[in-house]
Design a protein around this motif. Structure first.
Motif: not given
Length: 257
Positions: A223-238
């Motif tokens: 959750a801490k990583f996700a809130n700091k990530a950009s939308p593009k990075t978060l989409n890829r991570a998810v």
């Protein structure tokens, strides 16, 4: 005992990453692993998984809320509907054979992961707020009833369906969708866990404690990583997290047969 510790730790790690990144129900990972590797009855495994989801989802929701990525107001309608139908689903699941549970969540996890990689959610908060209140209310009630029943019935799929509906049907941007999803899931998981333990009896307390601790730790990291990530990075991570989890659970189940 060593095997139990290892399996619970790995199950909690997968569940925590899925919860923190994608608002996924911990049961999608924990229940099939407990059933496959430790021989725990399906109904009990789902109860343990849902109980593990409570603190992990609540802690993740707090992190998302602190970063202003949580829509409590518009999530309350869906939450109430989901809670009501979680009881119905939990009762229904106690009436069917254990082997009917689990397959749905594996396939959905894999497909949803691929979806976020191939077609990322790039909706902005401004566009999200453009949906009419009346339309969102009706959609939330209808979708919440389906999500709640599935969450109570298989102990999994609720968080993933919620994420899909919040982003694709209700037009939420990804971070707010995940934050709202884990907020709702913390309550539905509690309802589902209480229902399962009330109907099925006390769980394996060692497995429960290990799964709760591991899930909570990894959910906070994600959750801490996700809130700091950009939308593009978060989409890829998810997408990567869901795809890997879905494929891994599917392989585990095939290998165990």
């Amino acid at each position: 005992m060593l095997l139990k510790i290892i399996i619970c730790f790995l199950a909690g790690m997968g569940a925590g990453l899925g919860t923190g990144f994608a608002g996924m129900s911990a049961a999608a990972v924990i229940s099939p692993m407990l059933i496959t590797f430790l021989g725990i009855p399906a109904y009990e495994a789902v109860g343990i998984a849902l109980a593990s989801d409570v603190l992990a989802s609540a802690a993740s929701a707090y992190t998302y809320g602190k970063n202003k990525n949580l829509d409590i107001k518009n999530g309350l309608v869906m939450m109430i509907t989901v809670l009501c139908f979680t009881f119905v689903g939990s009762w229904a699941s106690s009436k069917v054979p254990g082997n009917t549970m689990g397959g749905f969540s594996m396939v959905m996890t894999l497909l949803l992961g691929i979806k976020f990689i191939v077609k990322p959610v790039m909706t902005t908060k401004e566009k999200m707020m453009g949906v009419s209140a009346k339309k969102r209310f009706v959609q939330s009630v209808l979708c919440g009833s389906v999500i709640g029943f599935i969450c109570g019935f298989v102990g999994a799929g609720g968080g993933m369906m919620m994420l899909l509906i919040l982003t694709s049907v209700l037009g939420y941007e990804l971070k707010t969708a995940v934050g709202t999803s884990v907020f709702i899931m913390s309550f539905t998981a509690l309802t589902g866990a209480v229902s399962h333990f009330a109907i099925g009896g006390a769980p394996d307390w060692v497995c429960l404690a290990l799964c709760v601790a591991s899930t909570l730790i990894w959910a906070q990291i994600a959750a801490k990583f996700a809130n700091k990530a950009s939308p593009k990075t978060l989409n890829r991570a998810v997408g990567v997290v869901l795809t890997v989890l879905g494929a891994s659970i599917l392989i585990f189940n095939i290998a165990s047969k």
